[in-house]
Design a protein around this motif. Sequence first.
Motif, PDB file in Angstrom:
ATOM      1  N   TRP A 156       0.825  -1.207   0.000  1.00  0.00           N
ATOM      2  CA  TRP A 156       0.000   0.000   0.000  1.00  0.00           C
ATOM      3  C   TRP A 156       0.862   1.261   0.000  1.00  0.00           C
ATOM      4  O   TRP A 156       0.564   2.225  -0.723  1.00  0.00           O
ATOM      5  N   LEU A 157       1.917   1.277   0.782  1.00  0.00           N
ATOM      6  CA  LEU A 157       2.778   2.452   0.794  1.00  0.00           C
ATOM      7  C   LEU A 157       3.477   2.638  -0.547  1.00  0.00           C
ATOM      8  O   LEU A 157       3.636   3.776  -1.026  1.00  0.00           O
ATOM      9  N   ALA A 158       3.893   1.549  -1.193  1.00  0.00           N
ATOM     10  CA  ALA A 158       4.517   1.663  -2.510  1.00  0.00           C
ATOM     11  C   ALA A 158       3.545   2.247  -3.528  1.00  0.00           C
ATOM     12  O   ALA A 158       3.922   3.084  -4.367  1.00  0.00           O
ATOM     13  N   PHE A 159       2.282   1.826  -3.463  1.00  0.00           N
ATOM     14  CA  PHE A 159       1.264   2.367  -4.357  1.00  0.00           C
ATOM     15  C   PHE A 159       1.049   3.858  -4.113  1.00  0.00           C
ATOM     16  O   PHE A 159       0.973   4.662  -5.055  1.00  0.00           O
ATOM     17  N   ILE A 160       0.959   4.237  -2.845  1.00  0.00           N
ATOM     18  CA  ILE A 160       0.748   5.638  -2.486  1.00  0.00           C
ATOM     19  C   ILE A 160       1.903   6.501  -2.994  1.00  0.00           C
ATOM     20  O   ILE A 160       1.693   7.577  -3.580  1.00  0.00           O
TER      21      ILE A 160
ATOM     22  N   PHE B 103       9.161  20.875 -10.584  1.00  0.00           N
ATOM     23  CA  PHE B 103       8.135  19.856 -10.365  1.00  0.00           C
ATOM     24  C   PHE B 103       8.535  18.512 -10.968  1.00  0.00           C
ATOM     25  O   PHE B 103       8.343  17.463 -10.346  1.00  0.00           O
ATOM     26  N   VAL B 104       9.090  18.515 -12.169  1.00  0.00           N
ATOM     27  CA  VAL B 104       9.442  17.261 -12.832  1.00  0.00           C
ATOM     28  C   VAL B 104      10.560  16.533 -12.083  1.00  0.00           C
ATOM     29  O   VAL B 104      10.449  15.337 -11.765  1.00  0.00           O
ATOM     30  N   MET B 105      11.632  17.240 -11.779  1.00  0.00           N
ATOM     31  CA  MET B 105      12.805  16.611 -11.184  1.00  0.00           C
ATOM     32  C   MET B 105      12.583  16.187  -9.733  1.00  0.00           C
ATOM     33  O   MET B 105      13.275  15.296  -9.232  1.00  0.00           O
ATOM     34  N   GLU B 106      11.628  16.820  -9.044  1.00  0.00           N
ATOM     35  CA  GLU B 106      11.360  16.435  -7.656  1.00  0.00           C
ATOM     36  C   GLU B 106      10.246  15.406  -7.545  1.00  0.00           C
ATOM     37  O   GLU B 106      10.070  14.799  -6.472  1.00  0.00           O
ATOM     38  N   GLY B 107       9.499  15.178  -8.607  1.00  0.00           N
ATOM     39  CA  GLY B 107       8.443  14.172  -8.566  1.00  0.00           C
ATOM     40  C   GLY B 107       8.913  12.771  -8.904  1.00  0.00           C
ATOM     41  O   GLY B 107       8.459  11.784  -8.308  1.00  0.00           O
ATOM     42  N   LEU B 108       9.847  12.652  -9.837  1.00  0.00           N
ATOM     43  CA  LEU B 108      10.265  11.333 -10.310  1.00  0.00           C
ATOM     44  C   LEU B 108      10.984  10.469  -9.265  1.00  0.00           C
ATOM     45  O   LEU B 108      10.801   9.243  -9.257  1.00  0.00           O
ATOM     46  N   PRO B 109      11.823  11.024  -8.360  1.00  0.00           N
ATOM     47  CA  PRO B 109      12.480  10.150  -7.381  1.00  0.00           C
ATOM     48  C   PRO B 109      11.518   9.365  -6.495  1.00  0.00           C
ATOM     49  O   PRO B 109      11.878   8.288  -5.991  1.00  0.00           O
ATOM     50  N   SER B 110      10.313   9.854  -6.314  1.00  0.00           N
ATOM     51  CA  SER B 110       9.342   9.134  -5.487  1.00  0.00           C
ATOM     52  C   SER B 110       8.993   7.782  -6.099  1.00  0.00           C
ATOM     53  O   SER B 110       8.756   6.804  -5.380  1.00  0.00           O
ATOM     54  N   VAL B 111       8.948   7.714  -7.421  1.00  0.00           N
ATOM     55  CA  VAL B 111       8.633   6.449  -8.084  1.00  0.00           C
ATOM     56  C   VAL B 111       9.724   5.416  -7.808  1.00  0.00           C
ATOM     57  O   VAL B 111       9.450   4.225  -7.597  1.00  0.00           O
ATOM     58  N   ILE B 112      10.967   5.870  -7.783  1.00  0.00           N
ATOM     59  CA  ILE B 112      12.086   4.966  -7.469  1.00  0.00           C
ATOM     60  C   ILE B 112      11.976   4.473  -6.029  1.00  0.00           C
ATOM     61  O   ILE B 112      12.178   3.287  -5.735  1.00  0.00           O
ATOM     62  N   LEU B 113      11.635   5.381  -5.105  1.00  0.00           N
ATOM     63  CA  LEU B 113      11.493   4.991  -3.694  1.00  0.00           C
ATOM     64  C   LEU B 113      10.403   3.943  -3.531  1.00  0.00           C
ATOM     65  O   LEU B 113      10.522   3.050  -2.681  1.00  0.00           O
ATOM     66  N   ALA B 114       9.335   4.030  -4.315  1.00  0.00           N
ATOM     67  CA  ALA B 114       8.243   3.060  -4.203  1.00  0.00           C
ATOM     68  C   ALA B 114       8.740   1.643  -4.444  1.00  0.00           C
ATOM     69  O   ALA B 114       8.348   0.701  -3.739  1.00  0.00           O
ATOM     70  N   VAL B 115       9.615   1.464  -5.413  1.00  0.00           N
ATOM     71  CA  VAL B 115      10.163   0.142  -5.709  1.00  0.00           C
ATOM     72  C   VAL B 115      11.021  -0.354  -4.543  1.00  0.00           C
ATOM     73  O   VAL B 115      10.937  -1.524  -4.133  1.00  0.00           O
ATOM     74  N   VAL B 116      11.833   0.542  -3.994  1.00  0.00           N
ATOM     75  CA  VAL B 116      12.683   0.172  -2.855  1.00  0.00           C
ATOM     76  C   VAL B 116      11.818  -0.194  -1.649  1.00  0.00           C
ATOM     77  O   VAL B 116      12.073  -1.186  -0.950  1.00  0.00           O
ATOM     78  N   MET B 117      10.783   0.590  -1.387  1.00  0.00           N
ATOM     79  CA  MET B 117       9.902   0.331  -0.252  1.00  0.00           C
ATOM     80  C   MET B 117       9.235  -1.035  -0.373  1.00  0.00           C
ATOM     81  O   MET B 117       9.125  -1.778   0.608  1.00  0.00           O
ATOM     82  N   LEU B 118       8.793  -1.375  -1.560  1.00  0.00           N
ATOM     83  CA  LEU B 118       8.108  -2.642  -1.770  1.00  0.00           C
ATOM     84  C   LEU B 118       9.015  -3.832  -1.458  1.00  0.00           C
ATOM     85  O   LEU B 118       8.557  -4.865  -0.962  1.00  0.00           O
ATOM     86  N   ASN B 119      10.309  -3.697  -1.726  1.00  0.00           N
ATOM     87  CA  ASN B 119      11.240  -4.814  -1.571  1.00  0.00           C
ATOM     88  C   ASN B 119      11.983  -4.829  -0.238  1.00  0.00           C
ATOM     89  O   ASN B 119      12.509  -5.877   0.156  1.00  0.00           O
ATOM     90  N   MET B 120      12.037  -3.711   0.455  1.00  0.00           N
ATOM     91  CA  MET B 120      12.859  -3.609   1.669  1.00  0.00           C
ATOM     92  C   MET B 120      12.055  -3.561   2.968  1.00  0.00           C
ATOM     93  O   MET B 120      12.569  -3.895   4.026  1.00  0.00           O
ATOM     94  N   LEU B 121      10.790  -3.145   2.896  1.00  0.00           N
ATOM     95  CA  LEU B 121      10.013  -2.947   4.121  1.00  0.00           C
ATOM     96  C   LEU B 121       9.284  -4.222   4.524  1.00  0.00           C
ATOM     97  O   LEU B 121       8.473  -4.738   3.751  1.00  0.00           O
ATOM     98  N   PRO B 122       9.539  -4.762   5.723  1.00  0.00           N
ATOM     99  CA  PRO B 122       8.743  -5.897   6.203  1.00  0.00           C
ATOM    100  C   PRO B 122       7.392  -5.408   6.705  1.00  0.00           C
ATOM    101  O   PRO B 122       7.268  -4.296   7.220  1.00  0.00           O
TER     102      PRO B 122
END
Length: 570
Positions: A148-152, A244-263
């Motif tokens: 859910w957090l990765a989706f958000i 707006f463009v350069m500060e929005g895109l890193p969040s998408v990368i974090l979503a992938v990391v969150m999905l794989n690293m967060l128990p």
Amino acid sequence: SMWQPSMHKQPSMSSLEVASRHREQEQKQELSNGLDPSSVTPLLKADPTRPAFGKLKTTSSLSVSDKRVDVNLLFRKLNWRLLPLFWCMVVLNYVDRTNLAFAAIQLNEDLEFGPQTYGLGSGLFFLTYATLQVPSNIILRFVGGPRWLAFIITCWGVCAAAFAGITTKTHFFALRALLGMAEAGAFPGMWYILNKFYPPDRITFAFAVVESGVALSHTIAAPLAAGLLSMDGVWGLRGWQWLFVMEGLPSVILAVVMLNMLPSSPEEATFLTPLERQYLISRVGKSQALGDADAGSAGGTNGNGHLASSANGVESGTSPREKEVAGAITTSRGSTGGWLTRMIGAELAEAVHAAYSNKYVWFLASSKVLKDMAGFGVIFFTPMVIQALLRGEAVGGSPVKKAAKGLPTQGHDPGVQAALLTSVPFAIAALATLAVAHHSQREGEKVLHMALPPLVCGLLFSAFPVVAPYSGVAAFVCLCFGVVGVCCGAAPGLALISELAAGPGLLVALPLYNSLGNLGGFIGPYIIGSLLASTHSFAWPTALMGQSLAMSGALVIVLLHHLPRPKLRV
């Protein structure tokens, strides 16, 4: 424990001898599992008549003691795995939420947005943000925290980048509302997950580390925004569009990391040893069981706010004060409406009822409304206030040159320079947030650590319109106090609400507290924008923010007289 005494060989064995033999075999089994029998204690037994919603499943009926687990090492592992993930989430969340404050330096001029339009758009975010927090946390309960957090995070990153394409007020208002919807569940979900991993005596500093990301996001965002705004004209884009463009895109990368690293729970924390997982499950589960026991042993409140008679039987000899203490940590589990039970199930209906009937959630949320009125006014208008100070016109339509005395004003674009100076108060606030939380956790006190920073700093911030005509440096110091007051006290406040709403209701209490408080995030920027539009001065807006901040702290102090003292050190 399937051993049965042989009645043929030992016909005269007493019941005491049978119990002794039974215990000896249990100890042998414990030793074979690598546990010291002297280091285990039975868990608190939950009431079997109540559903187990909100409790962590345990792999054993025994709690591993500190003697078998290096507790400091355990929590270091937790800190290094969970807190960096959540800290990055908080930083990117606030960067994407508040980069409008930096973009406004160019955007308002390009799109001809007045202060009232800007203030309304800034605040509109909070209408959808506040409305959807409770439903979001309920969805998290079914979907799981990592998914859910990765989706958000993905949703808000895409939405934040889309701001680069706005051309009208309608686009602006619509995207602000969508961004609020996307971000609604981020903070309540994070807080709820942290409560699953940290016991009450460890959670205050954990909250502080992730909440320091709020202040540090501005420290990071300010020079980043200055650099991106300087890209004005590159590839035909304005600086605010690059922002707006350069500060929005890193969040998408974090979503992938969150999905794989967060128990999603301690049971799935594979970076811990089995013994560490068992200890953590036992310790957190015990604290939740205590919250559940307090909730289950007390009745609800009557129309006058006093506790009603207990359905589960508080002893008749218990004093009214003791009854209130028994029921204060979580309020009644009385029957919830049948329609709600049919809609979301009995367990979630119980959580909703426990949260919405908890008077402390509403009390602290009312304080948060006042704090967020000031807080988000500070967040969205600080770069503009600093820019006005640099120009010497912070407290009036005509420049007051003395106001800029002491502040660097030559040789730089005022917009870029304002963005850079914005990092200073927020860096100070981040350090102060950690210091206050560390002291709160060490002393075991939460209420005063939540109340005094906004009270004292709010009063000092209120002096801004008095000193601004004479000294830009003094006015800047007042602004720094305002930022510190907004950020400090957040971690002890979250630890306090987690303790006062412990049990199944915590799933709903955290987003309810945050969503009610965030209504101030809509009211504050809109009123400040309207005052700025009508007066062309930051005198009244800063005075309003300072007084609102101080009143929020004063309201928490009132709570001192209503808290159950045997449970909380106040």
